[in-house]
Design an enzyme around this catalytic site. Sequence first.
Site, PDB file in Angstrom:
ATOM      1  NE  ARG A 131     -10.849   7.736  -2.687  1.00 33.44           N
ATOM      2  CZ  ARG A 131     -12.183   8.430  -3.062  1.00 33.44           C
ATOM      3  NH1 ARG A 131     -12.108   9.216  -3.971  1.00 33.44           N
ATOM      4  NH2 ARG A 131     -12.822   7.798  -2.224  1.00 33.44           N
ATOM      5  CG  ASP A 180      -8.971  -2.978  -3.909  1.00 34.58           C
ATOM      6  OD1 ASP A 180      -8.246  -2.183  -2.925  1.00 34.58           O
ATOM      7  OD2 ASP A 180      -9.772  -3.947  -3.371  1.00 34.58           O
ATOM      8  NE  ARG A 207      -7.046   5.428   2.938  1.00 34.89           N
ATOM      9  CZ  ARG A 207      -7.707   4.480   3.574  1.00 34.89           C
ATOM     10  NH1 ARG A 207      -8.840   5.016   4.061  1.00 34.89           N
ATOM     11  NH2 ARG A 207      -7.214   3.302   3.691  1.00 34.89           N
ATOM     12  CE1 TYR A 241     -12.922  -7.169   2.267  1.00 36.79           C
ATOM     13  CE2 TYR A 241     -11.419  -9.096   1.407  1.00 36.79           C
ATOM     14  CZ  TYR A 241     -11.740  -7.752   2.509  1.00 36.79           C
ATOM     15  OH  TYR A 241     -10.809  -7.414   3.282  1.00 36.79           O
ATOM     16  NE  ARG A 245      -4.279  -1.603   0.384  1.00 38.14           N
ATOM     17  CZ  ARG A 245      -5.310  -1.250   1.230  1.00 38.14           C
ATOM     18  NH1 ARG A 245      -5.558  -0.271   2.149  1.00 38.14           N
ATOM     19  NH2 ARG A 245      -6.319  -2.328   1.401  1.00 38.14           N
TER      20      ARG A 245
HETATM   21  O1  CP3 Z   1       0.233   0.782  -3.199  1.00 40.88           O
HETATM   22  C1  CP3 Z   1      -0.490  -0.438  -3.345  1.00 40.88           C
HETATM   23  O2  CP3 Z   1      -0.154  -1.326  -2.371  1.00 40.88           O
HETATM   24  C2  CP3 Z   1      -1.372  -0.848  -4.355  1.00 40.88           C
HETATM   25  C3  CP3 Z   1      -2.729  -0.655  -4.240  1.00 40.88           C
HETATM   26  C4  CP3 Z   1      -3.683  -1.686  -3.554  1.00 40.88           C
HETATM   27  C5  CP3 Z   1      -4.646  -1.289  -2.645  1.00 40.88           C
HETATM   28  N1  CP3 Z   1      -5.409  -2.287  -2.372  1.00 40.88           N
HETATM   29  C6  CP3 Z   1      -5.357   0.126  -2.839  1.00 40.88           C
HETATM   30  C7  CP3 Z   1      -6.339   0.650  -2.018  1.00 40.88           C
HETATM   31  C8  CP3 Z   1      -3.494  -2.943  -3.193  1.00 40.88           C
HETATM   32  C9  CP3 Z   1      -2.159  -4.016  -3.320  1.00 40.88           C
HETATM   33  C10 CP3 Z   1      -4.564  -3.146  -2.321  1.00 40.88           C
HETATM   34  C11 CP3 Z   1      -4.738  -4.759  -1.888  1.00 40.88           C
HETATM   35  C12 CP3 Z   1      -6.143  -4.888  -1.169  1.00 40.88           C
HETATM   36  N2  CP3 Z   1      -7.328  -4.367  -1.236  1.00 40.88           N
HETATM   37  C13 CP3 Z   1      -6.081  -5.871  -0.056  1.00 40.88           C
HETATM   38  C14 CP3 Z   1      -5.060  -7.073   0.223  1.00 40.88           C
HETATM   39  C15 CP3 Z   1      -4.070  -6.462   0.930  1.00 40.88           C
HETATM   40  C16 CP3 Z   1      -4.566  -6.302   2.583  1.00 40.88           C
HETATM   41  O3  CP3 Z   1      -4.924  -4.902   2.886  1.00 40.88           O
HETATM   42  O4  CP3 Z   1      -4.790  -7.102   3.126  1.00 40.88           O
HETATM   43  C17 CP3 Z   1      -7.523  -6.080   0.313  1.00 40.88           C
HETATM   44  C18 CP3 Z   1      -8.077  -6.957   1.493  1.00 40.88           C
HETATM   45  C19 CP3 Z   1      -8.326  -5.043  -0.409  1.00 40.88           C
HETATM   46  C20 CP3 Z   1      -9.626  -4.840  -0.107  1.00 40.88           C
HETATM   47  C21 CP3 Z   1      -9.803  -3.380   0.396  1.00 40.88           C
HETATM   48  N3  CP3 Z   1      -9.512  -2.063  -0.553  1.00 40.88           N
HETATM   49  C22 CP3 Z   1     -10.274  -2.966   1.486  1.00 40.88           C
HETATM   50  C23 CP3 Z   1     -10.683  -3.814   2.709  1.00 40.88           C
HETATM   51  C24 CP3 Z   1     -10.368  -1.383   1.558  1.00 40.88           C
HETATM   52  C25 CP3 Z   1     -10.772  -0.559   2.577  1.00 40.88           C
HETATM   53  C26 CP3 Z   1      -9.898  -0.468   3.688  1.00 40.88           C
HETATM   54  C27 CP3 Z   1      -9.151   0.909   3.413  1.00 40.88           C
HETATM   55  O5  CP3 Z   1      -7.771   0.644   3.755  1.00 40.88           O
HETATM   56  O6  CP3 Z   1      -9.583   1.804   3.566  1.00 40.88           O
HETATM   57  C28 CP3 Z   1      -9.856  -1.083   0.271  1.00 40.88           C
HETATM   58  C29 CP3 Z   1      -9.588   0.369  -0.166  1.00 40.88           C
HETATM   59  C30 CP3 Z   1      -8.508   0.657  -0.794  1.00 40.88           C
HETATM   60  N4  CP3 Z   1      -7.534  -0.020  -1.715  1.00 40.88           N
HETATM   61  C31 CP3 Z   1      -7.751   2.183  -0.559  1.00 40.88           C
HETATM   62  C32 CP3 Z   1      -6.426   1.957  -1.198  1.00 40.88           C
HETATM   63  C33 CP3 Z   1      -5.517   3.040  -1.494  1.00 40.88           C
HETATM   64  C34 CP3 Z   1      -8.236   3.127   0.327  1.00 40.88           C
HETATM   65  C35 CP3 Z   1      -9.464   3.741  -0.561  1.00 40.88           C
HETATM   66  C36 CP3 Z   1      -9.303   5.342  -0.863  1.00 40.88           C
HETATM   67  O7  CP3 Z   1      -8.131   5.564  -0.990  1.00 40.88           O
HETATM   68  O8  CP3 Z   1     -10.218   6.029  -0.550  1.00 40.88           O
END
Ligand code: CP3
Length: 349
Positions: A42, A79, A33, A155, A29
């Site tokens: 964003r 994602d 943010r 999910y 990640r």
């Molecule tokens: O920089 C990176 O690593 C690449 C981008 C990336 C995102 N999600 C962006 C993201 C990657 C590799 C993921 C993987 C992901 N997404 C996983 C596996 C890794 C882990 O964290 O266990 C999972 C389970 C998800 C599902 C997911 N996406 C959730 C549960 C959420 C909400 C929780 C949160 O952190 O807000 C997301 C949203 C998400 N994915 C964001 C980002 C940057 C935040 C949303 C935003 O910026 O508004």
Amino acid sequence: MSAIPPSQSALLNALSGRASTPPPMWLMRQAGRYLPEYREVRSKVPSFLDLCLTPALAAEVTLQPLRRFPFDAGIVFSDILIIPYALGQNVAFVEGEGPKLEPVSDEAAIAELDETAAGAGLAPVYETVERVVAELPETVPLIGFCGAPWTVATYMVEGGGSKDQAAARSLAYREPETFQRLIDLLVESSARYLVGQVKAGCRALQIFDSWAGSLPEDAFARWCIAPTRAIVDRVKAEIPNVPVIGFPRGAGPLAERYAQETGMDAIGCDTSLPLTWIRDRLQNRFPVQGNLDPVLLAVGGPALEVRVKTILETLGQGPFIFNLGHGILPETPIANVERLVSLVQAGRV
Ligand code: CP3
């Protein structure tokens, strides 16, 4: 001496089994943010999904952390839930609540998912990859990724995140044939998606199995190991030499079986795995990646320095990629990431 010539990329060298001091590093990640420039991009789009599906913006946020920090890899900004979206499931990211999906929990709902449509839905991600790779030097490969079928299915069946994945576990125990159909669909679409990312320019892959820790051993073998192995086999059949990192978060001692049976090139280790266990049970056979506690990175200070030193001392002798044990937290101060980079670059500390 290994037969594979050293590459210009420290990450790819580590993935082919070479140890180096300092080790290569990137952060799960790493785009997100905690960066003000991410928050600015964003704020210009209505939803997170729009950001993932707009190649110019997704490419920009992929590159943002690489302009600030000398990381050894980028990771495509997307994602894991882009696959259910591409299969036609309703997916939304609700501010402050995480992902919300229209639950897919019976035979009829699974039959409605459309694998043939998935290719077109994922095309923007491939364009993002092309744009990013055009900007990156040879030394910084771009990592493509997907979620493991089990984690993505949790999910899809729950309709969002949950603390215990009970809905998916119930379906898997109660109606294994139905659940198998969903898993098979995810294997097919995820394998194609990974191949598509490599064809667009990614030079390594990671499979995130964030909820691997919620299944007992026999179910873990069936729902985590077997589908993951099927994806790796399909990807390698098309592109034999692309390295794949598996991240079975929470698997505990089952991470060893996962490493032996999935065909992974390297194993991502979560924060809970003991360093000497990682060294003796995994790193003797596989390059490993991990596993600094993201909370410790957010807190910083002397405790961070001590832990980074311990990680480097324990895992730095073998093939190793420095990373977190889970994604970076939004509240992480940028100064702490800068400090981490200099601690890791100092190598032996
Ligand atoms: O920089 C990176 O690593 C690449 C981008 C990336 C995102 N999600 C962006 C993201 C990657 C590799 C993921 C993987 C992901 N997404 C996983 C596996 C890794 C882990 O964290 O266990 C999972 C389970 C998800 C599902 C997911 N996406 C959730 C549960 C959420 C909400 C929780 C949160 O952190 O807000 C997301 C949203 C998400 N994915 C964001 C980002 C940057 C935040 C949303 C935003 O910026 O508004």
